[in-house]
Design an enzyme around this catalytic site. Structure first.
Site, PDB file in Angstrom:
ATOM      1  N   LYS A 217       5.149  -1.763  -8.696  1.00  0.00           N
ATOM      2  CA  LYS A 217       3.742  -2.024  -8.411  1.00  0.00           C
ATOM      3  C   LYS A 217       3.572  -3.284  -7.562  1.00  0.00           C
ATOM      4  CE  LYS A 217      -0.774  -2.100  -8.800  1.00  0.00           C
ATOM      5  NZ  LYS A 217      -1.645  -1.172  -8.057  1.00  0.00           N
ATOM      6  N   CYS A 271      -5.774  -6.668  -6.270  1.00  0.00           N
ATOM      7  CA  CYS A 271      -4.364  -6.275  -6.176  1.00  0.00           C
ATOM      8  C   CYS A 271      -3.638  -7.009  -5.052  1.00  0.00           C
ATOM      9  CB  CYS A 271      -4.253  -4.762  -5.985  1.00  0.00           C
ATOM     10  SG  CYS A 271      -4.701  -3.811  -7.449  1.00  0.00           S
TER      11      CYS A 271
END
Length: 420
Positions: A217, A271
């Site tokens: 991720k 993010c």
């Protein structure tokens, strides 16, 4: 694991990821409880409404709440599966802060029972899933935890990591269609989490270790950050040389093996603007490229503030800042470079700064005391002689040249290439 109609799921955190995830799971027939610390969020969801802007989410939440498949709560109740989807910010010195994750793990620990599955979805530093396991082990010494059992002994819980990888504006589609990486503390944990995700994910579900999934991720977002930094750096060079960066990128991308992204006023969102720092914090000596990319993208915001300030000083009257969100057509302002630019200009130029943000009803707190005000695009076109394009919302894209002609424009998104 129970059948869908018998499965109970608790989702910790009802934000931009937690609420859509809870609603999608509830649509399968599972009984889902979403837990949040904000009473107004709980009340809103229990009334069948939503507190965030996302395509088709309002209809889905209304339906599953009406059927009794989804309810929100301030407290944690027993369940078969626990999904942790809480924020993971960084500190002022850019170190990852997993306090919310550990608080969520601590909250579910008292109600865990043998056979339960705990899945962390929050973007996290490598090793966080193991920290969740260790915290539960301290809170519940009566349970046998994965990775701490004797040979041949079966753990009472399955603990895994499965990061979201969705695009705001397409969350409900991508929760189902995108491939998922599922990392278990042990292979058995990964398999049990895999069985859960196969209930509602059409994309491929690939199993691995928890640490590999955590780093995957972070790698995805660091990759995108580095590529955006290249585009933003090109835009700085183009400004220096007096060249149209949008034309350069368009022409360069005609090469069969070149695909340069679009520059902007920086990088935002929870993010891409945050996660690369988790890798830098984990290994500072071996991440100079990732660190530099972050610095380039943050520096682009400062560059735009300086250019916009110079334009405002050369003008009389009000100026319109178009957009505050971190990307087009959403109401998410987290880490938004557009918001940082507009707020900095408002702090400096006060009531001369007008803001157009179709996804806001009031200005964020960053504008308190500045005198800036929120207006619509039509008012901006009628009253403002200068326009600073910070977000490529569709409503801004639709403004024809005739309505913009004669205005001073700083376009950070390449939205109006025909501006004279």
């Amino acid at each position: 694991m129970p059948l869908d109609s018998e499965l109970s799921v608790t989702v910790m955190g009802l934000g931009y990821i937690g609420l859509p995830t809870a609603a999608v799971i509830a649509r399968t027939g599972a009984m889902v409880t979403g837990v949040d610390v904000t009473p107004s969020v709980v009340d809103t969801i229990n009334s069948g409404r939503v507190h965030i802007e996302e395509v088709d989410l309002d209809g889905l939440v209304s339906g599953v709440v009406a059927r009794g498949s989804l309810k929100a709560s301030l407290t944690v109740a027993p369940a078969d599966v626990f999904v942790i989807a809480v924020p993971t910010p960084f500190t002022q010195d850019r170190q990852p802060d997993i306090t919310f994750v550990l608080d969520a793990a601590r909250a579910i620990a008292p109600v865990l029972k043998s056979g339960d599955t705990v899945i962390l979805e929050s973007t996290s530093p490598v090793g966080t899933t193991e920290q969740v396991r260790d915290l539960i082990a301290r809170e519940r010494p009566d349970l046998k935890l994965p990775g701490a059992t004797r040979p041949g002994e079966q753990a009472d819980l399955a603990i895994a990591y499965c990061p979201e990888r969705v695009l705001p504006g397409r969350i409900l589609v991508e929760l189902i269609d995108n491939d998922r990486v599922i990392g278990g503390i042990t292979p058995r944990c990964a398999r049990k989490a895999l069985a859960f995700y196969r209930r509602f994910v059409r994309g491929a579900c690939v199993t691995t270790t928890a640490r590999a999934a955590e780093m995957t991720k972070l790698t995805e977002n660091a990759f995108r950050d580095v590529n955006i930094a290249f585009a933003n750096e090109l835009s700085l060079v183009a400004d220096t040389l007096g060249v149209d960066v949008w034309e350069v990128i368009r022409l360069a991308n005609r090469h069969p093996r070149v695909n340069i992204l679009s520059p902007g006023p920086g990088v935002g969102g929870h993010c891409i603007a945050v996660d690369p720092w988790f890798l830098v914090a984990a290994d500072p000596a071996n991440t100079p490229l990732i660190r530099t990319a972050r610095e380039v993208n943050d520096g682009k915001t400062d560059h735009i503030i300086a250019r916009a300030a110079a334009m405002i000083e050369a003008q009389d009257g009000p100026v319109a800042c178009l957009g505050l969100a971190f990307k087009a057509n959403i109401d998410d302002f987290r880490e938004s470079p557009a918001l940082k630019v507009a707020a900095a200009l408002a702090a400096r130029f006060g009531e001369r700064v007008h803001v157009v943000e179709p996804y806001a009803t009031t200005l964020p707190r960053a504008f308190d005391g500045t005198g800036a005000r929120l207006i619509d695009i039509d008012t901006a076109l009628e009253t403002c002689g200068a326009m600073i394009v910070l977000v490529d919302h569709d409503i801004f894209r639709s403004v024809p040249l005739d309505e913009r002609r004669g205005k001073a424009v700083l376009d950070t998104r390449g939205l109006w290439p025909d501006q004279s």
